[in-house]
Design a protein around this motif. Structure first.
Motif, short mmCIF file in Angstrom:
data_model
loop_
_atom_site.label_atom_id
_atom_site.label_comp_id
_atom_site.label_asym_id
_atom_site.label_seq_id
_atom_site.Cartn_x
_atom_site.Cartn_y
_atom_site.Cartn_z
N PHE A 10 -1.34 -3.12 -4.16
CA PHE A 10 -1.04 -4.34 -4.90
C PHE A 10 -1.22 -5.52 -3.96
O PHE A 10 -0.81 -5.47 -2.79
CB PHE A 10 0.40 -4.33 -5.42
N ALA A 11 -1.84 -6.58 -4.45
CA ALA A 11 -1.92 -7.85 -3.73
C ALA A 11 -1.58 -8.94 -4.73
O ALA A 11 -2.10 -8.95 -5.86
CB ALA A 11 -3.31 -8.07 -3.16
N GLY A 12 -0.68 -9.82 -4.35
CA GLY A 12 -0.30 -10.90 -5.25
C GLY A 12 -0.07 -12.19 -4.49
O GLY A 12 0.38 -12.19 -3.34
N PHE A 13 -0.41 -13.29 -5.13
CA PHE A 13 -0.18 -14.62 -4.57
C PHE A 13 0.44 -15.46 -5.67
O PHE A 13 -0.02 -15.43 -6.82
CB PHE A 13 -1.49 -15.25 -4.09
N LEU A 55 -5.28 1.74 -8.36
CA LEU A 55 -4.79 3.11 -8.25
C LEU A 55 -6.02 3.98 -8.07
O LEU A 55 -6.83 4.12 -9.00
CB LEU A 55 -4.01 3.53 -9.50
N THR A 56 -6.22 4.50 -6.87
CA THR A 56 -7.44 5.25 -6.56
C THR A 56 -7.08 6.60 -5.96
O THR A 56 -5.93 6.83 -5.57
CB THR A 56 -8.32 4.47 -5.56
N GLN A 57 -8.07 7.46 -5.86
CA GLN A 57 -7.83 8.75 -5.24
C GLN A 57 -9.08 9.25 -4.54
O GLN A 57 -10.17 8.76 -4.78
CB GLN A 57 -7.33 9.77 -6.24
N ASP A 58 -8.87 10.22 -3.67
CA ASP A 58 -9.98 10.84 -2.95
C ASP A 58 -10.94 11.48 -3.96
O ASP A 58 -10.55 11.76 -5.11
CB ASP A 58 -9.46 11.91 -1.99
N PRO A 59 -12.19 11.72 -3.57
CA PRO A 59 -13.15 12.36 -4.48
C PRO A 59 -12.60 13.67 -5.07
O PRO A 59 -11.89 14.42 -4.41
CB PRO A 59 -14.36 12.63 -3.59
N HIS A 83 0.86 -1.17 0.00
CA HIS A 83 0.00 0.00 0.00
C HIS A 83 0.90 1.23 0.00
O HIS A 83 1.82 1.32 0.80
CB HIS A 83 -0.90 0.02 1.24
N ALA A 84 0.63 2.15 -0.90
CA ALA A 84 1.43 3.39 -0.97
C ALA A 84 0.48 4.59 -1.01
O ALA A 84 -0.44 4.63 -1.83
CB ALA A 84 2.33 3.40 -2.20
#
Length: 172
Positions: free
Chosen positions: A47-50, A83-87, A36-37
């Motif tokens: 990112f999540a990876g298995f 990749l997300t951001q605040d409203p 998480h960044a």
């Protein structure tokens, strides 16, 4: 990123599904990777990876094992990126505030790798991609193809990433 994206030649863990799917054959056991960044202006990258080896180990001499731990014939990896951001404040053509909207980019990958020789691996990853801006979505599919060769003195990797169709919002 600090390596100038040179991780293509050394990816051998659960993040290989992102950097170079051929590196999945470098796994010796199951791996889970989470990241998480918090970036600038309320932007977040997750990112999540298995990944896990699937088949028997390839027989290597003790000298080869010391220089090349990539010993599984088949390996599998899965990953998800957001990749997300605040409203974001929305405005009309007169610059008057009309509300808020959100935006984000998402990707889900499934990759596989096979050892093709004692020192080389070949991998492929298929991904579903979605971009959102407000109530609009753009969906697409892409593929990654990679090869990784490991010698006692040099790692060489080549990855073709995100080969696929362009994303379109509302047909544009």
């Amino acid at each position: 990123v600090g390596m100038g994206n040179a991780f293509t030649a050394v990816a051998n863990d659960g993040t290989a599904v992102y950097w170079n799917p051929a590196g999945l054959s470098g796994l010796n056991k199951k791996e889970l990777g989470l990241m998480h960044a918090e970036l600038f202006a309320g932007t977040r990258y997750d990112f999540a990876g298995f990944a896990m080896p699937l088949s028997r180990k390839v027989k290597l001499s003790s000298a080869e094992r010391a220089t090349n731990p990539r010993s599984h014939l088949w390996s599998l990896g899965m990953g998800a990126i957001a990749l997300t951001q605040d409203p974001i404040e929305s405005r009309n053509e007169n610059r008057q505030k009309t509300g808020e909207f959100s935006a984000g980019d998402y990707s889900v990958n499934l990759g596989a790798s096979r050892k093709i020789s004692r020192r080389s691996n070949l991998g492929i990853s298929l991904k579903m991609i979605r971009q959102t801006i407000g109530s609009e979505n753009a969906d697409g599919f892409a593929a990654d193809l990679g090869i990784l060769t490991v010698t006692p003195r040099l790692n060489m990797g080549l990855a073709i990433l995100n080969a696929g169709s362009p994303l379109k919002f509302g047909g544009e």
